[in-house]
Design a protein around this motif. Structure first.
Motif, mmCIF file in Angstrom:
data_model
loop_
_atom_site.group_PDB
_atom_site.id
_atom_site.type_symbol
_atom_site.label_atom_id
_atom_site.label_comp_id
_atom_site.label_asym_id
_atom_site.label_seq_id
_atom_site.Cartn_x
_atom_site.Cartn_y
_atom_site.Cartn_z
ATOM 1 N N SER A 30 -14.298 57.556 -73.198
ATOM 2 C CA SER A 30 -13.834 58.832 -73.052
ATOM 3 C C SER A 30 -13.318 59.056 -75.243
ATOM 4 N N VAL A 31 -13.795 59.060 -75.450
ATOM 5 C CA VAL A 31 -13.890 58.647 -76.516
ATOM 6 C C VAL A 31 -13.315 60.348 -77.293
ATOM 7 N N PRO A 32 -14.487 61.240 -77.160
ATOM 8 C CA PRO A 32 -14.564 62.881 -77.401
ATOM 9 C C PRO A 32 -13.216 63.302 -76.749
ATOM 10 N N TYR A 33 -12.099 63.353 -75.596
ATOM 11 C CA TYR A 33 -11.122 64.030 -75.564
ATOM 12 C C TYR A 33 -10.262 63.196 -76.143
ATOM 13 N N ILE A 34 -10.215 61.923 -76.747
ATOM 14 C CA ILE A 34 -8.959 61.597 -77.440
ATOM 15 C C ILE A 34 -9.127 62.172 -79.219
ATOM 16 N N LYS A 35 -10.110 62.014 -79.488
ATOM 17 C CA LYS A 35 -10.897 63.165 -80.598
ATOM 18 C C LYS A 35 -9.960 64.738 -80.340
ATOM 19 N N MET A 36 -10.093 64.926 -79.414
ATOM 20 C CA MET A 36 -10.433 66.441 -79.212
ATOM 21 C C MET A 36 -8.852 66.329 -79.350
ATOM 22 N N THR A 37 -7.844 65.141 -78.828
ATOM 23 C CA THR A 37 -5.991 65.526 -79.004
ATOM 24 C C THR A 37 -5.499 65.099 -80.297
ATOM 25 N N LEU A 38 -6.733 64.655 -81.429
ATOM 26 C CA LEU A 38 -6.362 63.876 -82.274
ATOM 27 C C LEU A 38 -6.544 65.583 -83.014
ATOM 28 N N ALA A 39 -7.609 65.964 -83.522
ATOM 29 C CA ALA A 39 -8.838 67.346 -83.698
ATOM 30 C C ALA A 39 -6.709 68.639 -83.428
ATOM 31 N N ILE A 93 -2.395 50.198 -74.915
ATOM 32 C CA ILE A 93 -2.626 50.474 -73.545
ATOM 33 C C ILE A 93 -3.894 50.319 -72.728
ATOM 34 N N GLU A 94 -4.628 49.675 -72.004
ATOM 35 C CA GLU A 94 -6.299 49.789 -71.618
ATOM 36 C C GLU A 94 -6.737 50.601 -72.271
ATOM 37 N N ALA A 95 -8.382 50.105 -73.355
ATOM 38 C CA ALA A 95 -8.550 51.232 -73.175
ATOM 39 C C ALA A 95 -10.015 51.501 -72.335
ATOM 40 N N ASN A 96 -9.466 51.226 -71.434
ATOM 41 C CA ASN A 96 -10.595 51.970 -70.438
ATOM 42 C C ASN A 96 -10.204 52.643 -69.219
ATOM 43 N N VAL A 97 -8.732 53.642 -69.960
ATOM 44 C CA VAL A 97 -8.385 53.516 -68.333
ATOM 45 C C VAL A 97 -8.442 55.352 -69.037
ATOM 46 N N SER A 98 -8.089 55.994 -68.250
ATOM 47 C CA SER A 98 -8.343 58.059 -68.010
ATOM 48 C C SER A 98 -7.805 58.427 -69.153
ATOM 49 N N SER A 99 -8.568 59.298 -70.285
ATOM 50 C CA SER A 99 -8.128 59.862 -71.435
ATOM 51 C C SER A 99 -7.073 59.666 -71.289
ATOM 52 N N GLN A 100 -6.645 60.936 -70.386
ATOM 53 C CA GLN A 100 -5.472 61.558 -70.219
ATOM 54 C C GLN A 100 -4.462 61.154 -70.409
ATOM 55 N N TYR A 101 -4.678 59.132 -69.719
ATOM 56 C CA TYR A 101 -3.437 59.312 -70.052
ATOM 57 C C TYR A 101 -3.171 59.064 -72.293
ATOM 58 N N ILE A 102 -3.632 58.520 -72.373
ATOM 59 C CA ILE A 102 -3.415 57.758 -73.565
ATOM 60 C C ILE A 102 -4.072 59.216 -74.632
ATOM 61 N N SER A 103 -4.835 60.504 -73.886
ATOM 62 C CA SER A 103 -3.607 62.005 -74.706
ATOM 63 C C SER A 103 -2.371 62.177 -74.396
ATOM 64 N N ALA A 104 -1.624 62.268 -73.388
ATOM 65 C CA ALA A 104 -0.396 62.505 -72.765
ATOM 66 C C ALA A 104 0.637 61.387 -73.859
ATOM 67 N N LEU A 105 0.622 60.444 -73.970
ATOM 68 C CA LEU A 105 0.854 59.003 -75.618
ATOM 69 C C LEU A 105 0.697 60.017 -76.944
ATOM 70 N N LEU A 106 -0.207 60.689 -77.001
ATOM 71 C CA LEU A 106 -0.185 60.948 -79.098
ATOM 72 C C LEU A 106 0.096 62.457 -78.353
ATOM 73 N N TYR A 150 -18.507 80.131 -76.971
ATOM 74 C CA TYR A 150 -18.573 78.917 -78.211
ATOM 75 C C TYR A 150 -19.422 78.878 -79.850
ATOM 76 N N LYS A 151 -18.560 77.085 -80.045
ATOM 77 C CA LYS A 151 -18.549 77.121 -81.771
ATOM 78 C C LYS A 151 -19.635 76.371 -81.994
ATOM 79 N N GLU A 152 -20.629 75.627 -82.407
ATOM 80 C CA GLU A 152 -21.407 74.823 -82.374
ATOM 81 C C GLU A 152 -20.524 73.510 -83.081
ATOM 82 N N ASN A 153 -19.687 73.451 -83.539
ATOM 83 C CA ASN A 153 -19.275 71.910 -84.068
ATOM 84 C C ASN A 153 -17.934 71.761 -82.620
ATOM 85 N N SER A 154 -17.779 72.160 -81.880
ATOM 86 C CA SER A 154 -16.950 71.721 -80.249
ATOM 87 C C SER A 154 -16.430 70.308 -80.443
ATOM 88 N N LEU A 155 -14.486 70.799 -80.046
ATOM 89 C CA LEU A 155 -14.090 69.234 -80.500
ATOM 90 C C LEU A 155 -14.505 68.617 -78.659
#
Length: 406
Positions: A172-181, A139-152, A239-244
């Motif tokens: 949008s790397v943080p949103y991908i990392k949130m999904t993986l976390a 998938i193209e990497a510069n698309v909405s991270s929601q497409y990537i998260s949906a697949l993950l 809230y927490k300091e090490n947020s996703l």
């Protein structure tokens, strides 16, 4: 309804409870649907999360998700793997203008059966759920991270898991990392090496309660209020300091706009720095585009200029946010220019009063402009649109001494 906002109170003090992150909640609602022994706490009370919950718990054939972009993307992937179930996913007229083709094509590459009911590349879409055994997709990497998260998110339920190759520069790397976390929190094994993300299959997970952190995007409006007030101390829970959440970048961004953040037990306290030297700011917001509107308003209210980049995804949000900002800020007397992925505001020291701000069915337009009421009376059109992500917003503003009238 149109609301007139004004306040004579420039010393803000309050403790406000903000509900769970919409981004985390919607991911976890999908994971709970796949793994029913997961329980959730502090979930978002936003329209988007309610729509998502109704869709996952119902058995209708036609599912209308209104303006909820996250729900459209996540549910497209979810229903693609629900064997034997056929649904039509549709939404508001704006939703039917928001592209879904990249995600649909990725799912089709994996073997999903999805077709368009009207215009190719856009909702409404018909999905015939089936078992998916293919496990590699690009998938193209510069698309909405929601497409990537949906697949993950659906990946652990695929027969052979998923190897997802991201082509080009990732945004949008943080949103991908949130999904993986969140997957990792459920003991689902993942890896993210270079441009390849792998999620290993897992048929079931152990029972677990997942507590959603409060929404940092919703917190952004209080950072703006503190920056614009003469004096302010506002505490926000939970809230927490090490947020996703990528929007926790607010702490560093607003430090440059005169706001100090202190982390306490499960909460943050925001205070206005006194004798702070203001200057024009430049921010690259590739990872945090949702807070762009808030930052521009803060800079306008502070009388400083800003140059914001990394905003290419704002064109396909609830509205074309860059164009909407240009139109509404110009009404306030601001000098602003926008490109496809950037925005430049020239410093000025006067703001037109009693201007009626159009919100374009976009919750963030309504909330981002609201803090300017500290400087001048302002009218927000269709103010009820805030329920998309933060239904209690106007009530919480009143608790800070704002006068709000229809």
């Amino acid at each position: 309804m149109d609301l007139l906002l004004q306040t004579s109170n420039s010393n803000l003090k309050a403790e406000i409870a903000i509900t769970g992150s919409k981004s985390e909640t919607n991911r976890l609602l999908l994971l709970k649907a796949l793994f029913p022994n997961v329980t959730l706490a502090n979930t978002s009370n936003s329209d988007d999360s309610e729509v998502m919950q109704v869709a996952l718990n119902g058995n209708e054939e036609i599912i209308d998700i209104h303006h909820a972009g996250t729900a459209m993307r996540f549910l497209t992937a979810y229903f693609a793997v629900q064997e034997g179930r056929e649904v039509v996913l549709t939404g508001s007229s704006r939703m039917q203008e928001r592209p879904i083709k990249v995600l649909v094509e990725a799912l089709q590459q994996l073997g999903a059966k999805i077709s368009y009911e009207k215009e190719i590349g856009y909702p409404p879409i018909r999905i015939e759920g089936k078992k998916i055994t293919a496990s590699k997709v690009a998938i193209e990497a510069n698309v909405s991270s929601q497409y990537i998260s949906a697949l993950l998110l659906i990946a652990p339920q695929l027969e052979n898991g998923l190897e997802l190759k991201l082509e080009g520069e990732i945004t949008s790397v943080p949103y991908i990392k949130m999904t993986l976390a969140l997957l990792n929190d459920l003991a689902i094994q993942t890896s993210f090496n270079g441009n390849v993300i792998t999620v290993f299959p897992k048929k079931e997970v152990e029972a677990k309660e997942m507590v959603v952190e409060s929404d940092w995007s919703s917190a952004s409006y209080f950072f703006s209020l503190v920056a614009l007030a003469d004096q302010a101390t506002i505490s926000l829970t939970s809230y927490k300091e090490n947020s996703l959440q990528g929007d926790s970048e607010l702490v560093a961004i607003y430090k440059k706009l005169g706001v100090e953040t202190y982390f306490g037990e499960n909460k943050i306290t925001l205070t206005k720095q006194q004798h702070f030297q203001l200057a024009d700011v430049n921010f690259e917001l590739n990872n945090t585009p949702d807070i762009a509107q808030t930052i521009v308003m803060t800079c306008l209210g502070l009388g400083i200029g800003c140059h914001l980049t990394g905003l290419h995804t704002l064109k396909i949000k609830e509205t074309d946010r860059l164009e909407a900002l240009r139109i509404e800020l110009t009404k306030l007397g601001a000098t602003i220019t926008v490109t496809d992925d950037s925005l430049t505001l020239i410093a000025s020291h006067s703001i037109n009063q009693n201007v009626k701000i159009a919100t374009y069915n976009d919750h963030r337009m309504a909330m981002a402009f609201a803090p300017l009421a500290i400087k001048v009376p302002i009218i927000i059109e269709n103010a009820e649109v805030v329920s998309k992500s933060y239904p209690d917003f106007w009530k919480d503003l009143k608790s800070l001494g704002f006068e709000i009238s229809e």
